[in-house]
Write an enzyme that holds these catalytic residues in place. Structure first.
Site, short mmCIF file in Angstrom:
data_model
loop_
_atom_site.label_atom_id
_atom_site.label_comp_id
_atom_site.label_asym_id
_atom_site.label_seq_id
_atom_site.Cartn_x
_atom_site.Cartn_y
_atom_site.Cartn_z
N VAL A 1 0.80 -1.23 0.00
CA VAL A 1 0.00 0.00 0.00
C VAL A 1 0.83 1.27 0.00
CG1 VAL A 1 -2.05 -1.04 1.05
CG2 VAL A 1 -0.24 -0.10 2.52
N ASN B 1 -7.29 0.13 6.35
CA ASN B 1 -7.05 -0.40 7.68
C ASN B 1 -5.57 -0.66 7.97
OD1 ASN B 1 -7.90 -1.75 10.24
ND2 ASN B 1 -7.02 -3.53 9.20
N SER C 1 -6.74 6.17 15.16
CA SER C 1 -6.47 5.70 16.52
C SER C 1 -6.63 6.87 17.48
CB SER C 1 -5.04 5.15 16.62
OG SER C 1 -4.65 4.97 17.97
N TYR D 1 3.56 7.64 14.76
CA TYR D 1 2.25 7.00 14.74
C TYR D 1 1.17 8.01 15.12
CZ TYR D 1 -1.42 3.57 15.83
OH TYR D 1 -2.60 2.86 15.87
N ALA E 1 1.28 11.28 15.00
CA ALA E 1 1.16 12.34 14.00
C ALA E 1 0.40 11.87 12.76
CB ALA E 1 2.55 12.84 13.60
N LYS F 1 -1.74 9.35 12.57
CA LYS F 1 -3.14 9.04 12.90
C LYS F 1 -3.96 10.31 13.04
CE LYS F 1 -3.09 4.59 12.74
NZ LYS F 1 -3.91 3.85 11.75
N ILE G 1 -7.74 -1.98 21.82
CA ILE G 1 -8.50 -3.09 21.24
C ILE G 1 -7.70 -4.38 21.41
CG2 ILE G 1 -9.61 -3.99 19.17
CD1 ILE G 1 -10.86 -1.38 20.16
#
Length: 269
Positions: A70, A96, A149, A163, A165, A167, A196
């Site tokens: 991706v 996702n 998140s 992560y 930044a 998200k 989760i």
């Protein structure tokens, strides 16, 4: 209600590395298939995607998968083209893919920063780059859900600056794009999970549990949630299902937070 009959859902990151438990992508793909959607999935590792495909097909659903990077434009374009060649339309896009690497700005290497931006954020740009022109040409439009998140909303106890930044950026990317495409009958929303419980969480416990005590690590995470427990992949999947359904046809540019109350709490009982 919440039926998706006749709709084609393109999903990235639907792979499952084990038959035990449910990852978020696998649960989303399975939930949409249960509601009648035809699933076409892209995943970094094909065996993981094929495990989810087999689960869906055993339940009577329809799913095809393709190995996809991706972060690579050519690979994402090939995924979209394969879906169009097989089904002729894309009604739903679910982004996702994501990963968290530890570190603050002073100690994180530039290479890790770039990898995080590419995987977590550029991947969403690339899928939208190829899918949105298709959706806007369809009389029925389309619906995009990006998975973010709560790390993009607040500090959640560990340094993971890239992560967090990326998200946060996902949420604003979604808002701005939703406004641009609102007149074209294409909706974009974000689901924002909290803590989760997934197979990935179990893997984190093996790496980070103090003293190797995985059970205590899980209890600690449960205790961080006002509801007293982590959510699971199905809690996220149910939120996604609502947002892509016709029942949510007047909702766009929004965040649906699925976190058991964490972001509404000071962290003190």
């Amino acid at each position: 209600m919440l039926r998706l009959d006749g709709k084609v859902a393109l999903i990235t990151g639907l792979g499952q590395t084990t038959d035990d438990g449910w990852g978020i992508g696998a649960a989303i793909a399975t939930q949409l298939a249960r509601q009648g959607a035809t699933v076409f999935g892209g995943n970094r590792t094909l065996p993981s995607a094929e495990r989810t495909k087999a689960r869906i097909e055993r339940a009577g659903g329809v799913c095809d998968v393709q190995e996809t990077d991706v972060t690579d434009s050519t690979s994402v374009k090939a995924l979209v083209e394969s879906c169009m060649q097989r089904h002729g339309r894309i009604d739903i896009l679910i982004n996702n893919v994501g990963k968290s690497e530890p570190g603050g700005p002073a100690d994180m290497s530039e290479a890790i920063w770039d990898q995080q931006v590419d995987l977590n954020l550029k991947s969403i740009y690339l899928t939208c780059h190829y899918v949105l022109p298709i959706m806007e040409q369809q009389a029925t439009g389309g619906s995009v859900v990006n998975i973010s998140s709560i790390a993009g909303l607040r500090y959640i106890g560990k340094p993971q600056v890239a992560y967090s930044a990326t998200k946060a950026a996902i949420m604003q990317f979604t808002k701005a794009t939703a406004v641009i495409y609102a007149p074209k009958n294409v909706r974009l929303n974000t689901v924002v999970p909290g803590l989760i419980y997934t197979p990935y969480t179990q893997a984190l416990a093996k790496r980070y549990a103090p003293g190797g005590n995985e059970q205590e690590y899980m209890k600690m995470r449960d205790a961080q949630v006002p509801m007293g427990r982590m959510g699971d992949a199905w809690d996220v999947a149910h939120a996604v299902l609502f947002l892509v359904s016709d029942e949510a046809r007047y909702i766009t540019g929004q965040e649906l937070i699925v976190d058991g109350g964490i972001t509404s709490s000071t962290g003190r009982s």
